[in-house]
Design a protein around this motif. Structure first.
Motif, PDB file in Angstrom:
ATOM      1  N   GLY A 184      -5.658 -11.537  46.324  1.00 19.61           N
ATOM      2  CA  GLY A 184      -5.475 -12.226  47.778  1.00 19.61           C
ATOM      3  C   GLY A 184      -4.608 -13.469  47.568  1.00 19.61           C
ATOM      4  O   GLY A 184      -4.769 -14.073  48.420  1.00 19.61           O
ATOM      5  N   THR A 185      -3.873 -13.368  46.866  1.00 20.99           N
ATOM      6  CA  THR A 185      -2.973 -14.729  46.495  1.00 20.99           C
ATOM      7  C   THR A 185      -1.576 -14.389  46.601  1.00 20.99           C
ATOM      8  O   THR A 185      -0.650 -14.930  47.203  1.00 20.99           O
ATOM      9  N   SER A 186      -0.733 -13.468  45.691  1.00 18.83           N
ATOM     10  CA  SER A 186       0.557 -12.901  45.479  1.00 18.83           C
ATOM     11  C   SER A 186       1.181 -14.167  45.755  1.00 18.83           C
ATOM     12  O   SER A 186       2.397 -14.226  46.325  1.00 18.83           O
ATOM     13  N   THR A 187       1.108 -15.034  44.462  1.00 18.17           N
ATOM     14  CA  THR A 187       2.042 -16.092  44.644  1.00 18.17           C
ATOM     15  C   THR A 187       3.293 -16.094  43.981  1.00 18.17           C
ATOM     16  O   THR A 187       4.018 -16.982  43.829  1.00 18.17           O
ATOM     17  N   PHE A 188       3.547 -14.573  43.554  1.00 21.54           N
ATOM     18  CA  PHE A 188       4.926 -14.484  43.197  1.00 21.54           C
ATOM     19  C   PHE A 188       6.133 -14.263  44.355  1.00 21.54           C
ATOM     20  O   PHE A 188       6.926 -13.693  44.073  1.00 21.54           O
ATOM     21  N   SER A 189       5.485 -14.523  45.421  1.00 20.32           N
ATOM     22  CA  SER A 189       6.077 -14.415  46.662  1.00 20.32           C
ATOM     23  C   SER A 189       6.488 -15.754  47.192  1.00 20.32           C
ATOM     24  O   SER A 189       5.696 -16.522  47.341  1.00 20.32           O
ATOM     25  N   PHE A 211      -0.614  -0.816  42.378  1.00 17.67           N
ATOM     26  CA  PHE A 211       0.916  -0.909  42.582  1.00 17.67           C
ATOM     27  C   PHE A 211       1.584  -0.278  43.676  1.00 17.67           C
ATOM     28  O   PHE A 211       0.889   1.089  43.885  1.00 17.67           O
ATOM     29  N   PRO A 212       2.469  -0.360  44.250  1.00 16.28           N
ATOM     30  CA  PRO A 212       3.341  -1.644  44.044  1.00 16.28           C
ATOM     31  C   PRO A 212       2.540  -3.039  44.595  1.00 16.28           C
ATOM     32  O   PRO A 212       1.781  -2.784  45.489  1.00 16.28           O
ATOM     33  N   CYS A 213       2.639  -4.128  43.912  1.00 16.62           N
ATOM     34  CA  CYS A 213       2.129  -5.269  44.288  1.00 16.62           C
ATOM     35  C   CYS A 213       2.793  -6.533  44.059  1.00 16.62           C
ATOM     36  O   CYS A 213       3.967  -6.460  43.437  1.00 16.62           O
ATOM     37  N   VAL A 214       2.281  -7.634  44.747  1.00 16.32           N
ATOM     38  CA  VAL A 214       2.947  -8.793  44.442  1.00 16.32           C
ATOM     39  C   VAL A 214       1.889  -9.706  43.714  1.00 16.32           C
ATOM     40  O   VAL A 214       1.101 -10.126  44.024  1.00 16.32           O
ATOM     41  N   LEU A 215       2.287  -9.753  42.185  1.00 17.09           N
ATOM     42  CA  LEU A 215       1.263 -10.427  41.397  1.00 17.09           C
ATOM     43  C   LEU A 215       1.500 -12.137  41.755  1.00 17.09           C
ATOM     44  O   LEU A 215       2.129 -12.303  42.440  1.00 17.09           O
ATOM     45  N   GLY A 216       0.592 -12.664  40.909  1.00 21.06           N
ATOM     46  CA  GLY A 216       0.578 -14.233  41.056  1.00 21.06           C
ATOM     47  C   GLY A 216      -0.622 -14.669  41.368  1.00 21.06           C
ATOM     48  O   GLY A 216      -0.974 -14.264  42.813  1.00 21.06           O
ATOM     49  N   HIS A 217      -1.198 -15.853  40.930  1.00 19.56           N
ATOM     50  CA  HIS A 217      -2.407 -16.265  41.647  1.00 19.56           C
ATOM     51  C   HIS A 217      -2.679 -17.849  41.312  1.00 19.56           C
ATOM     52  O   HIS A 217      -3.804 -18.507  41.208  1.00 19.56           O
ATOM     53  N   ASP A 242      11.250  -2.163  52.513  1.00 19.78           N
ATOM     54  CA  ASP A 242      11.715  -0.672  53.124  1.00 19.78           C
ATOM     55  C   ASP A 242      10.967   0.093  53.831  1.00 19.78           C
ATOM     56  O   ASP A 242      10.750   1.344  53.783  1.00 19.78           O
ATOM     57  N   GLY A 243      10.053  -0.652  54.588  1.00 19.36           N
ATOM     58  CA  GLY A 243       9.045   0.185  55.311  1.00 19.36           C
ATOM     59  C   GLY A 243       7.814   0.578  54.565  1.00 19.36           C
ATOM     60  O   GLY A 243       6.984   1.366  55.300  1.00 19.36           O
ATOM     61  N   ALA A 244       7.722   0.458  53.240  1.00 17.71           N
ATOM     62  CA  ALA A 244       6.554   1.018  52.478  1.00 17.71           C
ATOM     63  C   ALA A 244       5.441  -0.119  52.155  1.00 17.71           C
ATOM     64  O   ALA A 244       5.954  -1.393  51.765  1.00 17.71           O
ATOM     65  N   THR A 245       4.457   0.126  52.308  1.00 11.49           N
ATOM     66  CA  THR A 245       3.427  -0.846  52.206  1.00 11.49           C
ATOM     67  C   THR A 245       3.573  -1.508  50.513  1.00 11.49           C
ATOM     68  O   THR A 245       3.821  -0.587  49.647  1.00 11.49           O
ATOM     69  N   VAL A 246       3.425  -2.793  50.307  1.00 10.96           N
ATOM     70  CA  VAL A 246       3.501  -3.337  48.956  1.00 10.96           C
ATOM     71  C   VAL A 246       1.908  -4.234  49.099  1.00 10.96           C
ATOM     72  O   VAL A 246       1.816  -4.842  50.256  1.00 10.96           O
ATOM     73  N   THR A 256      11.190 -12.681  53.065  1.00  9.44           N
ATOM     74  CA  THR A 256      10.735 -13.278  52.399  1.00  9.44           C
ATOM     75  C   THR A 256      11.194 -12.765  51.103  1.00  9.44           C
ATOM     76  O   THR A 256      11.409 -11.266  50.669  1.00  9.44           O
ATOM     77  N   ARG A 257      11.270 -13.664  49.903  1.00  9.39           N
ATOM     78  CA  ARG A 257      11.663 -13.231  48.474  1.00  9.39           C
ATOM     79  C   ARG A 257      10.592 -13.147  47.452  1.00  9.39           C
ATOM     80  O   ARG A 257       9.680 -14.118  47.544  1.00  9.39           O
ATOM     81  N   ALA A 258      10.574 -12.171  46.793  1.00  7.61           N
ATOM     82  CA  ALA A 258       9.370 -11.779  45.775  1.00  7.61           C
ATOM     83  C   ALA A 258       9.680 -11.269  44.809  1.00  7.61           C
ATOM     84  O   ALA A 258      10.650 -10.305  44.885  1.00  7.61           O
ATOM     85  N   ALA A 259       8.705 -11.202  43.669  1.00 11.73           N
ATOM     86  CA  ALA A 259       8.948 -10.752  42.432  1.00 11.73           C
ATOM     87  C   ALA A 259       7.969  -9.571  42.491  1.00 11.73           C
ATOM     88  O   ALA A 259       6.868  -9.802  42.515  1.00 11.73           O
ATOM     89  N   VAL A 260       8.263  -8.161  42.712  1.00 14.49           N
ATOM     90  CA  VAL A 260       7.487  -7.111  42.859  1.00 14.49           C
ATOM     91  C   VAL A 260       7.085  -6.376  41.713  1.00 14.49           C
ATOM     92  O   VAL A 260       8.123  -6.021  41.000  1.00 14.49           O
ATOM     93  N   ALA A 261       5.962  -6.035  41.366  1.00 14.49           N
ATOM     94  CA  ALA A 261       5.386  -5.217  40.337  1.00 14.49           C
ATOM     95  C   ALA A 261       5.514  -3.663  40.865  1.00 14.49           C
ATOM     96  O   ALA A 261       4.405  -3.651  41.766  1.00 14.49           O
ATOM     97  N   PHE A 262       6.419  -2.922  40.794  1.00 14.06           N
ATOM     98  CA  PHE A 262       6.393  -1.582  41.517  1.00 14.06           C
ATOM     99  C   PHE A 262       5.654  -0.619  40.697  1.00 14.06           C
ATOM    100  O   PHE A 262       5.141   0.279  41.189  1.00 14.06           O
ATOM    101  N   ALA A 263       5.403  -0.921  39.390  1.00 13.01           N
ATOM    102  CA  ALA A 263       4.411  -0.188  38.488  1.00 13.01           C
ATOM    103  C   ALA A 263       3.963  -0.698  37.278  1.00 13.01           C
ATOM    104  O   ALA A 263       4.881  -1.898  36.992  1.00 13.01           O
ATOM    105  N   ALA A 264       3.068  -0.471  36.754  1.00 10.59           N
ATOM    106  CA  ALA A 264       2.606  -1.069  35.457  1.00 10.59           C
ATOM    107  C   ALA A 264       3.669  -0.944  34.298  1.00 10.59           C
ATOM    108  O   ALA A 264       4.367   0.121  34.277  1.00 10.59           O
TER     109      ALA A 264
END
Ligand code: NAD
Ligand code: AHE
Ligand code: ZN
Length: 369
Positions: free
Chosen positions: A137-142, A56-62, A128-132, A3-11
């Motif tokens: 509980g929503t992550s709607t930027f994915s 982080f890293p996480c997929v923001l959005g709620h 790439d194999g690493a946990t995001v 899937t395609r997502a906007a990921v926050a890799f760091a603050a």
């Protein structure tokens, strides 16, 4: 699946659009294709590093809406093709909080949700194999998410995703703060601090409740016209008030407001909101989310003399029950969402949505997938 997502890799870093691996739904979980998502100030709050729970890293959005693609074992209330709004405040209808009928703050999965994982303690996202991590509980930027069944409200299929996604947070929080938390009555006088994506919905809720006087307070003068359209009767720009805004508002409301609302997240404003309440009965509702370490204060005398300081999350709404009703209100023309969605962006331009928020140019930006 991919899937395609906007990921926050760091603050404090711009979001990056990447392809993620998403594991399918486990027992009690649902795979959802997100069609649209709003950008709320709380997403920025977490991205800024001010959120003590920010990971982080996480997929923001709620603030999303989408369609069920698949369901895990044991899921009974949803099926493929159902239209849903993800809920950062779930409604299990079984935990102590849900059964109490005193709060909407379902506690069944709050601990894992705050750690960025599903209820089994693991994330469904990998890069790439690493946990995001998940977010709220929503992550709607994915474009696709996995969410627990209890964190999805089923909505009618004729509701447009690009509008009703906003019911996933801002609309419900603002209107709910008035009708479910404050329980404002016809003829009341109210002051709303912060006329953004939440505060304008507070104003809309106050008009629905039949408030006689709705004072809006914002440092951005551009908020006056839109707030008037939603029911504001008086506008106050604190930078134009000579001196302390509290006596000014107490005078304007003839002794203080019945209800005040903070929709800024600024703790100084929260104190002003409390102290602008009427002696003996005024209620001040904290909606804004404040940075790690920030604290509110006032003289205890303010409370001794009958003012009530309270807060609200998701407007006190019980998501699976109330969100479909709010969607109906929108579809029946009872509430206005369209005029608050000022910008539409593709996922690739999501960072512009945050820029527009900071510049005070947008009320809500909505990303469409
Ligand atoms: P926003 O950025 O759209 O709006 C904030 C508004 O506050 C802007 O119009 C800004 O000009 C105004 N403002 C800032 N400082 C001010 C000041 N000192 N005095 C008066 N006005 C001021 O943000 P939003 O999406 O509307 O969110 C508002 C707050 O609510 C944020 O803190 C957000 O995190 C929080 N929030 C809480 C909940 C909840 O469930 N409790 C839900 C959603 C958002
Ligand atoms: N992690 C933050 C909590 C922020 C917060 O209070 N979030 C609100 C929703 S804001 C939506 O835009 C909420 O639902 N709170 C109740 C809860 O259980 O988190 C912090 O400050 O620690
Ligand atoms: Zn929000």
């Amino acid at each position: 699946m991919k899937t395609r997502a906007a990921v926050a890799f760091a603050a404090k870093k711009p979001l990056e659009i990447v392809e993620l691996d998403l594991d399918g739904p486990k027992a009690g979980e649902v795979l959802v294709e997100i069609k649209a998502t709003g950008i709320c100030h709380t997403d920025y709050f977490t991205l800024s590093g001010a959120d003590p729970e920010g990971l982080f890293p996480c997929v923001l959005g709620h603030e999303g809406a989408g369609i069920v693609v698949d369901v895990g074992a044991g899921v009974t209330s949803l099926k493929k093709g159902d239209h849903v709004i993800p809920l950062y405040t779930p409604e299990c209808r079984q935990c102590k909080s849900c059964l109490s009928r005193k709060t909407n703050l379902c506690t069944s999965i709050r601990a894992t949700q705050g750690k960025g994982v599903m209820p089994d303690g693991t994330s469904r996202f990998k890069c790439d194999g690493a946990t995001v991590l998940h977010y709220m509980g929503t992550s709607t930027f994915s474009n696709h998410i996995v969410a627990p069944e209890i964190a999805l409200a089923k909505i009618r299929e004729d509701a447009p995703f690009d509008k009703v996604c906003y019911i996933g947070c801002g609309v419900t929080t603002g209107i709910g703060a008035v009708i479910w938390t404050a329980k404002a009555e016809p003829g009341c006088r109210a002051v709303v601090f912060g006329l953004g994506g939440i505060g304008l919905n507070v104003i809309q809720g106050l008009r629905m409740a039949g408030a006689e006087m709705i004072v809006g307070v914002d440092i951005n003068p551009a908020r006056k016209n839109i707030a008037e359209k939603f029911g504001m009767t008086h506008f106050v720009n604190p930078t134009e008030v000579g001196g302390d805004i509290v006596p000014y508002l107490v005078n304007l409301t003839d002794g203080g407001a019945d209800y005040t609302f903070d929709a800024t997240g600024n703790v100084t404003v929260m104190r002003q909101a409390l102290e602008s309440c009427h002696r003996g009965w005024g209620k001040s509702i904290v909606i804004g989310v404040a940075p790690s370490g920030a604290e509110i204060s006032t003289r205890p005398f303010q409370l001794v003399t009958g003012r009530v300081w309270m807060g609200t999350a998701f407007g006190g709404a019980r998501g699976r029950t109330d969100v479909p009703r709010i969607v109906d209100w929108y579809m029946n023309g009872k509430i206005n969402i369209d005029d608050l969605i000022t910008h539409k962006l593709p996922l690739e331009r999501i960072n512009e949505g945050f820029d527009l928020m900071h510049a005070g140019e947008s009320i809500r930006s909505v990303v469409e997938f």
